[in-house]
Scaffold this motif. Structure first.
Motif, PDB file in Angstrom:
ATOM      1  N   GLN A   1       0.856  -1.184   0.000  1.00 12.20           N
ATOM      2  CA  GLN A   1       0.000   0.000   0.000  1.00 12.20           C
ATOM      3  C   GLN A   1       0.898   1.242   0.000  1.00 12.20           C
ATOM      4  O   GLN A   1       1.771   1.369   0.850  1.00 12.20           O
ATOM      5  N   TYR A   2       0.656   2.126  -0.935  1.00 10.93           N
ATOM      6  CA  TYR A   2       1.402   3.379  -0.971  1.00 10.93           C
ATOM      7  C   TYR A   2       0.523   4.506  -0.460  1.00 10.93           C
ATOM      8  O   TYR A   2      -0.559   4.759  -0.982  1.00 10.93           O
ATOM      9  N   ARG A   3       1.000   5.173   0.590  1.00 11.03           N
ATOM     10  CA  ARG A   3       0.290   6.312   1.159  1.00 11.03           C
ATOM     11  C   ARG A   3       1.272   7.470   1.319  1.00 11.03           C
ATOM     12  O   ARG A   3       2.463   7.254   1.508  1.00 11.03           O
ATOM     13  N   GLU A   4       0.745   8.664   1.267  1.00 11.92           N
ATOM     14  CA  GLU A   4       1.577   9.833   1.515  1.00 11.92           C
ATOM     15  C   GLU A   4       1.589  10.103   3.013  1.00 11.92           C
ATOM     16  O   GLU A   4       0.563  10.424   3.606  1.00 11.92           O
ATOM     17  N   GLY A   5       2.765   9.941   3.643  1.00 12.91           N
ATOM     18  CA  GLY A   5       2.879  10.207   5.063  1.00 12.91           C
ATOM     19  C   GLY A   5       3.023  11.694   5.332  1.00 12.91           C
ATOM     20  O   GLY A   5       2.904  12.529   4.437  1.00 12.91           O
TER      21      GLY A   5
END
Length: 325
Positions: A59-63
């Motif tokens: 899963q790619y999320r913007e932290g």
């Protein structure tokens, strides 16, 4: 619930990684383990294979980490992956993501991804360095934290997910699988550069009669199944649906409109170029803040959408607001 490990780790990382370049002093060359035979025989690896355990999607999320720091060799040029473990029994990847996103300005620590037995969550672009293992290691490596589990099956699944993430990142950046060179532990970086005192994941792995050599064999197993068109296979990306071409894991789409750009951390917005290997390189030009630009194409890469503003110059979605034509 969350260990003091994070706070201790941050002391050596905060000073050297606040700018856009690195200066390494008294650097000690790491030991070379690549020529040693990696121990492939592992009951955990056998358990994974015999039970048909498959890694989950990334899963790619913007932290919330707002520092975009080049590696010592440049943006998009890591030299390998540092493997950590959280030292927080019972905390899931979601727990850790929430904790780091809420507290990194105070604890001065951040990593690229967290992994447990059910999820792989990438929260910062691996094109840029983070704060996790001391200045020298930070300037060289992608960094991933493995969450502690309490059962054999959960440990096996978490290790499978962790090895898959490492293999995916090595393949993405065209790096081979080499124990002690491109696949390293926080323990090893502590021994090489003496900038932290952490020994993870050595002790946690030993609890399960496991070690980094056996882990590297599992990384290599997943790596060997990846080809040029499958660098990010299994990844769950946000952004546009892939209806265009795929070159080295980069999804291209036609998307005409305008992007208004802004970089809160600088007077300009950075641009990147895509190379023939599916990676990105930093451009020597930028865009003025609060200016609109025509765009006719997007690319989805490493969880981000990039908008084309010239022949091969692109702006990342973190700095852009898109308005369709």
């Amino acid at each position: 619930m969350f260990s003091k490990k994070k706070m201790v780790a941050s002391i050596a990382t905060a000073v050297a990684l606040t700018g856009v370049s690195f200066v390494a002093t008294n650097e000690v060359a790491p030991q070379t383990f690549a020529q040693q035979e990696v121990k492939a025989d592992s009951w955990i690896n056998n358990y994974i294979n015999q039970n048909g355990i498959q890694p989950v999607s990334i899963q790619y999320r913007e932290g919330t980490f707002t520092n975009w720091i080049p590696y010592e060799n440049g943006v998009g040029k890591p030299e390998g992956v540092v493997v950590h473990e959280t030292a927080t029994p019972g905390a899931t990847a979601e727990d850790e993501v929430s904790y780091f996103n809420n507290n990194w300005p105070t604890i001065q620590t951040y990593v690229h991804a967290f992994v447990d037995d059910t999820s792989i969550i990438n929260i910062h672009s691996a094109d840029y360095a983070v704060w996790g293992a001391g200045p020298t290691a930070n300037s060289k490596y992608i960094q991933v934290e493995l969450c502690e589990t309490s059962s054999v099956d959960a440990f096996a699944r978490s290790v499978a997910n962790d090895a898959y993430y490492v293999a995916s990142k090595l393949h993405q950046y065209g790096l081979p699988v080499e124990y002690g060179k491109t696949v390293v532990s926080h323990d090893q970086t502590s021994q090489w550069w003496h900038e932290t005192t952490h020994t993870d994941p050595t002790g946690y792995f030993a609890k399960w009669n496991y070690d980094m050599e056996q882990f590297t064999a599992l990384v290599n197993q997943y790596y060997s199944t990846m080809d040029g068109s499958n660098t990010n296979s299994g990844n769950t990306n946000t952004g546009n649906t892939n209806t265009g071409t795929n070159n080295g894991g980069v999804s291209s789409n036609t998307s005409e409109g305008t992007v208004t750009v802004k970089n809160p951390s600088s007077f300009m917005v950075p641009l990147v170029a895509f190379n023939n290997h599916g990676g990105i390189t930093k451009s020597n030009r930028g865009l003025a803040n609060n200016t609109p630009w025509y765009t006719d194409q997007t690319k989805t890469y490493n969880g981000h959408t990039y908008y084309r503003v010239s022949t091969n110059e692109w702006v990342m979605d973190s700095y852009a607001t898109f308005t369709a034509k």
